[in-house]
Motif scaffolding. Structure first.
Motif, mmCIF file in Angstrom:
data_model
loop_
_atom_site.group_PDB
_atom_site.id
_atom_site.type_symbol
_atom_site.label_atom_id
_atom_site.label_comp_id
_atom_site.label_asym_id
_atom_site.label_seq_id
_atom_site.Cartn_x
_atom_site.Cartn_y
_atom_site.Cartn_z
ATOM 1 N N HIS A 113 9.588 6.110 1.762
ATOM 2 C CA HIS A 113 9.361 6.296 0.330
ATOM 3 C C HIS A 113 9.533 7.754 -0.079
ATOM 4 O O HIS A 113 10.043 8.045 -1.158
ATOM 5 C CB HIS A 113 7.977 5.785 -0.058
ATOM 6 C CG HIS A 113 7.867 4.288 0.050
ATOM 7 N ND1 HIS A 113 6.689 3.610 -0.079
ATOM 8 C CD2 HIS A 113 8.817 3.352 0.288
ATOM 9 C CE1 HIS A 113 6.908 2.312 0.072
ATOM 10 N NE2 HIS A 113 8.192 2.133 0.313
ATOM 11 N N LEU B 244 4.544 7.290 3.612
ATOM 12 C CA LEU B 244 5.548 6.463 4.282
ATOM 13 C C LEU B 244 6.848 7.260 4.140
ATOM 14 O O LEU B 244 7.296 7.520 3.029
ATOM 15 C CB LEU B 244 5.694 5.099 3.603
ATOM 16 C CG LEU B 244 4.427 4.227 3.514
ATOM 17 C CD1 LEU B 244 4.739 2.932 2.781
ATOM 18 C CD2 LEU B 244 3.862 3.942 4.901
ATOM 19 N N MET C 191 9.497 9.260 -3.762
ATOM 20 C CA MET C 191 8.142 8.979 -4.240
ATOM 21 C C MET C 191 7.262 10.206 -4.077
ATOM 22 O O MET C 191 6.313 10.239 -3.300
ATOM 23 C CB MET C 191 7.542 7.776 -3.489
ATOM 24 C CG MET C 191 6.269 7.239 -4.124
ATOM 25 S SD MET C 191 5.642 5.769 -3.302
ATOM 26 C CE MET C 191 6.583 4.496 -4.104
ATOM 27 N N CYS D 219 4.019 10.009 -1.124
ATOM 28 C CA CYS D 219 3.677 8.869 -0.292
ATOM 29 C C CYS D 219 3.980 9.256 1.150
ATOM 30 O O CYS D 219 5.034 9.809 1.450
ATOM 31 C CB CYS D 219 4.485 7.645 -0.701
ATOM 32 S SG CYS D 219 4.113 6.211 0.341
ATOM 33 N N ASP E 144 0.846 -1.196 0.000
ATOM 34 C CA ASP E 144 0.000 0.000 0.000
ATOM 35 C C ASP E 144 0.882 1.247 0.000
ATOM 36 O O ASP E 144 1.913 1.283 0.673
ATOM 37 C CB ASP E 144 -0.860 0.043 1.271
ATOM 38 C CG ASP E 144 -1.994 -0.970 1.236
ATOM 39 O OD1 ASP E 144 -2.022 -1.823 0.330
ATOM 40 O OD2 ASP E 144 -2.858 -0.897 2.128
ATOM 41 N N HIS E 145 0.447 2.263 -0.729
ATOM 42 C CA HIS E 145 1.142 3.556 -0.672
ATOM 43 C C HIS E 145 0.138 4.639 -0.297
ATOM 44 O O HIS E 145 -0.718 4.994 -1.109
ATOM 45 C CB HIS E 145 1.778 3.896 -2.016
ATOM 46 C CG HIS E 145 2.868 2.959 -2.422
ATOM 47 N ND1 HIS E 145 4.126 2.988 -1.864
ATOM 48 C CD2 HIS E 145 2.872 1.939 -3.304
ATOM 49 C CE1 HIS E 145 4.873 2.042 -2.397
ATOM 50 N NE2 HIS E 145 4.147 1.381 -3.278
HETATM 51 CU CU CU Z 1 4.879 4.403 -0.518
#
Ligand code: CU
Ligand code: C2O
Length: 615
Positions: free
Chosen positions: A561, A558, A566, A556, A492-493
């Protein structure tokens, strides 16, 4: 609005904060809180919009968790930091005093900041860091948000300690779209690292190694009974039998989606990301990092003690071994006379396990906008910009002394973002060239079966760049994010857009089919969010109207990331009038000197033509 009622609100806010700061803190809060509230009336409007002032003092203080001590940069000596409380439409000035030892910025996550990207916060996107021993005042303009949001540092991984909740109350005219709760409770979920996380991340990025894993999750700053040296300080939430509480839940964890439940108590989710939902009755929620939820909890169970628990939902690896598997807990405790000494609290049996993807999807698929007369939906229908964006782990390919080498990165459409040492907003506003290019691609460089077990070798090749997407004012945008199985690393992102909320009109497993999938879009009551997880090996479609001119980060949530690239930036051009254009910059902005971005190395020899060769 009289001054008396203003100070009542200030007092409430202060008492909330002292509850939250329940770790060993002396009560000498450093000018926390509302120093001053001024009321003013917009001529001709019934509702008074208020202006609030806060001081945030960033300083390293000592914390002991999990049997060891370290110093951590936090705001006003508390973790989580102070709560910002406003009523819909208010404006807040936060003067951030950096008494730490490195540059910091703060973002007001989910606040749209109409025409005001200057105070949005992400480092090197809308500002340069506030250097040690200096300060900067953010002007946070609330508009249509209502419910719970949050604020956090947006530089390096500093947000591990620098974050807190934002409460946006409805205006008196409208009130809540559900019966007025008796009281509220704020629960902030976070990550605890025993080490100095910024230093470790900087090292890892330099070495191209994986970034650090947290040692535990925390609930309002505490790991809870199941972790070493923690059961004396477990966070407790006291409730009165018969009352209904508005639980404001924030996922401030650095790199984890979390399941959350309260033993034997049902949860009614009524809002998310500062917008209302049709009530969802459930015995657990799955909350992605960046997201916030408003949840009604009825204290209707036998007097006693009940565990509140958060557990990582890990969509990446079914064979979870190398991260903290222990549940973070707090205790919901009824007031009244009953014996607490003998009984251990009941643990929520409804909490799904780490790798339970089905429960996560079942929960998120139930979310719908309230979509009633007072809270209408306004979904873009005449789409003028369509983008199809792959969210992937990737390789940056570069020449190392004549030999082709690669480094781990993450990317959108095979472009891995690189920060420059001047922020994009300043470069755009002042028309400075050389800091970004406007060629972020609308499509991935090649099409293949993105979610197959084996993806083509060249699918992992990416380029580094500072590529933005330009949008005209008021364009109607549809983005389909496509998860991929590149590197066998599908997960999941949680994608977050600054300056906006968007409608999530569809999602599904596998590759997006542009013929059949749009037929299933929900254009009636799709949920409105600022952060949404693109499902593992699946796709997600969203729409928004580009009605907020400015420079807005898409990334993203996270942090590992984000550190690997990202993200991209959308620049929304001005409309034709001053009212539809970016506001004037504030008189002072932190200067873009002194520090350079901590990020994946920008490989000088990186083959910038690589994108063309995989076309
Ligand atoms: Cu991500
Ligand atoms: Cu929660 Cu870019 O932020």
């Amino acid at each position: 609005m009289s001054l008396a009622s203003a100070s009542t609100e200030a007092d409430q806010a202060d008492s909330l904060r002292s509850e939250k700061g329940s770790m060993a803190l002396t009560s000498g809060f450093l000018g926390i809180g509302l120093l001053l509230i001024i009321c003013w009336m917009l001529p001709g409007l019934a509702q008074a919009n208020m202006i609030h002032y806060y001081d945030f003092v960033l300083k390293e203080i000592n914390f002991t968790r999990l049997c060891s001590s370290k110093s951590l940069l936090v705001v006003n000596e508390s973790l989580p930091g102070p709560v910002i409380r406003v009523t819909k439409g208010d404006t807040v000035y936060v003067n951030v005093h950096n008494q730490g030892s490195y540059g910091v910025t703060i973002h007001w996550h989910g606040v749209h900041q109409p025409r005001n990207p200057w105070s949005d916060g992400p480092e090197y996107i809308t500002q340069c860091p506030i250097e040690p021993s200096s300060n900067f005042t953010y002007e946070i303009i609330f508009s249509d948000e209502e419910g719970t949001l949050w604020w956090h540092a947006h530089s390096d991984w500093t947000r591990a300690g620098v974050h807190g909740a934002i409460v946006v109350l409805p205006s008196n005219n409208t009130g809540f779209p559900f019966p007025q709760p008796d009281a509220e409770e704020i629960v902030v979920l976070g990550s605890w690292y025993k080490g100095d996380v910024n230093a470790e991340v900087a090292e890892d990025l330099e070495a191209g190694a994986d970034t650090p894993r947290s040692n535990s999750y925390i609930i309002n700053g505490q790991p809870g009974d199941f972790l070493p040296c923690s059961n004396q300080s477990t966070y407790k939430w006291r409730v009165d039998y018969g009352k209904t509480y508005l639980l404001r839940l924030v996922n401030a964890a650095m790199n984890a989606e979390l399941y959350f439940a309260i033993a034997q108590h049902s949860l009614t989710v009524v809002g998310m990301d500062g917008s209302y939902l049709k009530p969802v009755e459930t015995d657990f929620v799955m909350i992605s990092p960046g997201q916030t939820m408003d949840i009604l909890v009825k204290a209707n169970q036998p007097l006693g003690r009940y565990y509140i628990a958060a557990r990582q939902f890990d969509s990446a690896r079914p064979d979870v071994t190398d991260y903290d598997q222990t549940n973070a807990t707090a205790i919901l405790e009824y007031s009244g006379n009953y014996s607490t000494s003998s009984s251990t609290p009941i643990f929520p049996s409804s909490l799904p396990t780490y790798q339970d993807i089905k429960s996560a999807l079942n929960f998120t698929n139930r979310l719908r906008s309230l979509a009633d007369q007072d809270h209408p939906v306004n979904i873009p229908i005449n789409i003028t910009t369509r983008m199809y964006i792959t969210v992937t782990m990737n390789n940056v390919v570069f020449d190392y002394e004549g030999v082709s080498s690669s480094a781990l990165s993450s990317a959108l459409n095979n472009v891995s973002w690189i920060n420059q040492d001047t922020d994009v907003l300043l470069a755009y506003y002042r028309n400075l060239s050389g800091f970004y290019t406007t060629d972020f691609p609308d499509f991935p460089p090649s099409f293949f079966n993105f979610t197959a077990l084996d993806v083509p070798d060249n699918a992992t090749d990416t380029i580094q760049g500072t590529k933005v997407k330009m949008l005209d004012y008021n364009e109607e945008v549809e983005i389909v994010f496509q998860g991929t199985n590149v590197f066998d690393a599908s997960e999941d992102h949680p994608m977050h857009l600054h300056g906006y909320t968007f409608y999530v009109v569809g999602s599904g497993g596998g590759n997006f089919d542009n013929e059949t999938d749009p037929k299933g879009y929900n254009l009636v009551d799709p949920p409105k969010m600022n952060t949404v997880s693109v499902p593992k090996n699946g796709w997600l479609a969203l729409r928004f109207k580009a009605s907020n001119p400015g420079v807005w980060l898409w990334h993203c949530h996270l942090d590992r990331h984000l550190s690997w690239g990202m993200n991209t930036v959308f620049i929304v051009r001005n409309g034709d009038t001053p009212e539809t254009s970016i506001r004037e910059p504030p008189p002072y902005l932190p200067p873009c000197t002194g520090s350079s971005p901590i990020q994946l190395l920008h490989f000088d020899n990186s083959n910038e033509n690589k994108l063309n060769t995989i076309n």
